[in-house]
Write a protein that holds these residues in place. Structure first.
Motif, PDB file in Angstrom:
ATOM      1  N   LEU A  91     -11.859 -10.880   5.042  1.00 55.85           N
ATOM      2  CA  LEU A  91     -11.224 -10.051   6.069  1.00 55.85           C
ATOM      3  C   LEU A  91     -12.182  -8.964   6.545  1.00 55.85           C
ATOM      4  O   LEU A  91     -12.335  -8.736   7.744  1.00 55.85           O
ATOM      5  CB  LEU A  91      -9.942  -9.420   5.520  1.00 55.85           C
ATOM      6  N   VAL A  92     -12.857  -8.314   5.601  1.00 60.41           N
ATOM      7  CA  VAL A  92     -13.779  -7.234   5.956  1.00 60.41           C
ATOM      8  C   VAL A  92     -14.971  -7.777   6.736  1.00 60.41           C
ATOM      9  O   VAL A  92     -15.370  -7.196   7.760  1.00 60.41           O
ATOM     10  CB  VAL A  92     -14.240  -6.479   4.687  1.00 60.41           C
ATOM     11  N   LEU A  93     -15.526  -8.887   6.290  1.00 55.92           N
ATOM     12  CA  LEU A  93     -16.672  -9.471   6.986  1.00 55.92           C
ATOM     13  C   LEU A  93     -16.288  -9.952   8.385  1.00 55.92           C
ATOM     14  O   LEU A  93     -17.019  -9.736   9.353  1.00 55.92           O
ATOM     15  CB  LEU A  93     -17.262 -10.618   6.170  1.00 55.92           C
ATOM     16  N   ALA A 140     -16.133   0.941   5.840  1.00 58.18           N
ATOM     17  CA  ALA A 140     -17.331   0.616   6.625  1.00 58.18           C
ATOM     18  C   ALA A 140     -16.948  -0.235   7.841  1.00 58.18           C
ATOM     19  O   ALA A 140     -17.459  -0.026   8.940  1.00 58.18           O
ATOM     20  CB  ALA A 140     -18.350  -0.115   5.761  1.00 58.18           C
ATOM     21  N   MET A 141     -16.021  -1.176   7.633  1.00 60.05           N
ATOM     22  CA  MET A 141     -15.555  -2.004   8.747  1.00 60.05           C
ATOM     23  C   MET A 141     -14.881  -1.137   9.813  1.00 60.05           C
ATOM     24  O   MET A 141     -15.119  -1.304  11.005  1.00 60.05           O
ATOM     25  CB  MET A 141     -14.595  -3.079   8.253  1.00 60.05           C
ATOM     26  N   VAL A 142     -14.039  -0.201   9.365  1.00 61.54           N
ATOM     27  CA  VAL A 142     -13.372   0.705  10.309  1.00 61.54           C
ATOM     28  C   VAL A 142     -14.415   1.466  11.116  1.00 61.54           C
ATOM     29  O   VAL A 142     -14.305   1.601  12.337  1.00 61.54           O
ATOM     30  CB  VAL A 142     -12.423   1.674   9.566  1.00 61.54           C
ATOM     31  N   CYS A 194      -3.955  -3.255   9.216  1.00 64.03           N
ATOM     32  CA  CYS A 194      -2.584  -3.581   8.785  1.00 64.03           C
ATOM     33  C   CYS A 194      -2.594  -4.774   7.835  1.00 64.03           C
ATOM     34  O   CYS A 194      -1.900  -4.767   6.807  1.00 64.03           O
ATOM     35  CB  CYS A 194      -1.686  -3.844   9.986  1.00 64.03           C
ATOM     36  N   LEU A 195      -3.367  -5.801   8.159  1.00 63.22           N
ATOM     37  CA  LEU A 195      -3.499  -6.953   7.263  1.00 63.22           C
ATOM     38  C   LEU A 195      -4.075  -6.538   5.915  1.00 63.22           C
ATOM     39  O   LEU A 195      -3.599  -6.987   4.861  1.00 63.22           O
ATOM     40  CB  LEU A 195      -4.401  -8.022   7.893  1.00 63.22           C
ATOM     41  N   ALA A 196      -5.091  -5.692   5.941  1.00 65.55           N
ATOM     42  CA  ALA A 196      -5.704  -5.228   4.695  1.00 65.55           C
ATOM     43  C   ALA A 196      -4.707  -4.438   3.859  1.00 65.55           C
ATOM     44  O   ALA A 196      -4.648  -4.591   2.631  1.00 65.55           O
ATOM     45  CB  ALA A 196      -6.941  -4.381   4.995  1.00 65.55           C
TER      46      ALA A 196
END
Length: 168
Positions: free
Chosen positions: A32-34, A86-88, A16-18
């Motif tokens: 954020l991703v890291l 990738a984070m997801v 949601c933030l992304a």
């Protein structure tokens, strides 16, 4: 609360933030991703079988990365979107990362079509797709053909972080 519940809640908050950031500034922050990737791996250490959960998270990150990487390579997607997927995957594992990527592609396709039609740029879009796909198709039948520049610049960007959030 179980580690799975924390993974789900943290993932929803991060996508949601992304999505909001992508809508506002058209970028997905590497920070954020890291942060999300590290959080996913750390939260997986709290599972009943931490090593298996950690490996599942790494495999999910790999699936998320590999599914969207070709779209990045043909200039169809930004690097932040690939890293976000990738984070997801690190949160969900490989099987669910694949399903989320498919749902995201469907949602993103509908969003892209809506943007193209709203801007009246369907003809330009089809022309750009022809130019992008022609060298690849020609190589498939054995005729080498160098990529050519697009006749029309991009018909518009898409905040794909929104599609990833909705797909998730």
């Amino acid at each position: 609360m179980s580690a799975t519940r924390y993974l789900d809640l943290f993932l929803i908050a991060l996508v949601c933030l992304a999505a909001v950031r992508d809508l506002m500034v058209r970028r997905i922050s590497n920070r954020l991703v890291l942060t999300g990737l590290l959080a996913a791996l750390l939260l997986r250490l709290g599972a009943d079988t931490p090593l298996a959960a950690l490996l599942d998270g790494l495999a999910g990150a790999g699936v998320g990365l590999l599914i969207f990487l070709p779209l990045y390579l043909v200039r169809g997607m930004a690097a932040g979107d690939v890293k976000l997927m990738a984070m997801v995957g690190a949160f969900t594992g490989p099987a669910l990362a694949f399903e989320i990527a498919l749902a995201t592609c469907c949602i993103g396709g509908v969003m892209a079509l809506a943007v193209v039609l709203a801007r009246g740029r369907l003809r330009d879009t089809l022309d750009n797709m022809r130019i992008l796909l022609r060298p690849w198709l020609m190589r498939m039948i054995g005729v080498p053909l160098a990529p050519e520049p697009l006749s029309v610049r991009s018909v518009g960007g898409l905040p794909y972080g929104v599609a990833i959030a909705l797909g998730t």
